[in-house]
Scaffold this active site. Sequence first.
Site, PDB file in Angstrom:
ATOM      1  N   ILE A  20       0.852  -1.186   0.000  1.00 53.67           N
ATOM      2  CA  ILE A  20       0.000   0.000   0.000  1.00 53.67           C
ATOM      3  C   ILE A  20       0.892   1.242   0.000  1.00 53.67           C
ATOM      4  O   ILE A  20       1.870   1.322   0.747  1.00 53.67           O
ATOM      5  CB  ILE A  20      -0.927  -0.002   1.228  1.00 53.67           C
ATOM      6  CG1 ILE A  20      -1.987  -1.097   1.082  1.00 53.67           C
ATOM      7  CG2 ILE A  20      -1.584   1.353   1.417  1.00 53.67           C
ATOM      8  CD1 ILE A  20      -2.882  -1.231   2.287  1.00 53.67           C
ATOM      9  N   LYS A  21       0.555   2.206  -0.861  1.00 54.46           N
ATOM     10  CA  LYS A  21       1.303   3.468  -0.924  1.00 54.46           C
ATOM     11  C   LYS A  21       0.507   4.538  -0.189  1.00 54.46           C
ATOM     12  O   LYS A  21      -0.585   4.923  -0.616  1.00 54.46           O
ATOM     13  CB  LYS A  21       1.554   3.879  -2.375  1.00 54.46           C
ATOM     14  CG  LYS A  21       2.485   5.073  -2.504  1.00 54.46           C
ATOM     15  CD  LYS A  21       2.757   5.401  -3.958  1.00 54.46           C
ATOM     16  CE  LYS A  21       3.868   6.409  -4.133  1.00 54.46           C
ATOM     17  NZ  LYS A  21       3.948   7.463  -3.132  1.00 54.46           N
ATOM     18  N   LEU A  22       1.057   5.024   0.917  1.00 50.75           N
ATOM     19  CA  LEU A  22       0.351   5.971   1.760  1.00 50.75           C
ATOM     20  C   LEU A  22       0.724   7.408   1.414  1.00 50.75           C
ATOM     21  O   LEU A  22       1.812   7.682   0.898  1.00 50.75           O
ATOM     22  CB  LEU A  22       0.653   5.685   3.232  1.00 50.75           C
ATOM     23  CG  LEU A  22       0.245   4.275   3.684  1.00 50.75           C
ATOM     24  CD1 LEU A  22       0.722   4.016   5.096  1.00 50.75           C
ATOM     25  CD2 LEU A  22      -1.257   4.101   3.591  1.00 50.75           C
TER      26      LEU A  22
END
Length: 284
Positions: A20-22
């Site tokens: 996941i890219k936050l």
Amino acid sequence: MALAELVPHLPTGAGWWYEIKLDGHRTVLWRLAETVRLQARSGRDVTANWMDLAVPGMTLPPGVVLDGEAVIVVDGRISFGAVQSRAASTPARARKLAEAHPALFIVWDVLALPTGDVRGRPYVERRALMLDVLAGLPSPSPIQAVSATDDREVAQAWYESLVDTGVEGVVAKLGTSPYRAARSSSWKKVRHAETVDAEVVGFTGSAARPRNVAVRLPDGRTALSQRLGAPLAALVASYLATAGRTGRGRTAAGDPYTGVAPGLTVEVLAGTTRHPVVTVTRLR
């Protein structure tokens, strides 16, 4: 710092892992012999702005170096605005902001352990080592591992369903890939925002109060940004305080600017890159 190549779709095939890219600030945490240092992507020391991460970082073994994202959750959603405000604040103001909205450090890689540098090891080995290190932290801790999977369908579901929570996209990494301090085709990212990364090559105004930045776009052209808002201007000024100058330059449209040594990347709206003036959305 290692960087991912921007692509329109998640890669397929054997050996890919997905994270996941936050939507936060890229940060490296150094657990030194007697203290903790937090470093921004530009190389600037930002420890004073993130003391709510530095203090729990003291529970890590000396010699550990972690790469990740400083994020802040407001009303159940990751808020880039809150991160930007914290990063642009004075240390005293940052402490007050931390009381209202404490930060999280979401870790996706380990660069070093007390036994030495591990950047040359494959991603799957480094992730296992990272999880072992983080498992030793007291619970609960604001220092947490990023969610990852080797199932592309799960990653695609993350990409499609988590956008309203502030998740920016998904990063794909080959399980065999080492950690390289450059952009690599072994790491790819898919983002929701229609933006591109651009290198800052100069500025207008003073270094203490920059009005615009000159950026080199992906097609090689240079262009000025729109006038920077106060939070962005403060962050750019922090970088310019120590960055070397490269003389005067002109954009493709002929606008003059003061040149600056490479090292700072910003995100600009893709739809504005056709024009002489581009819109900067954030520092990368």
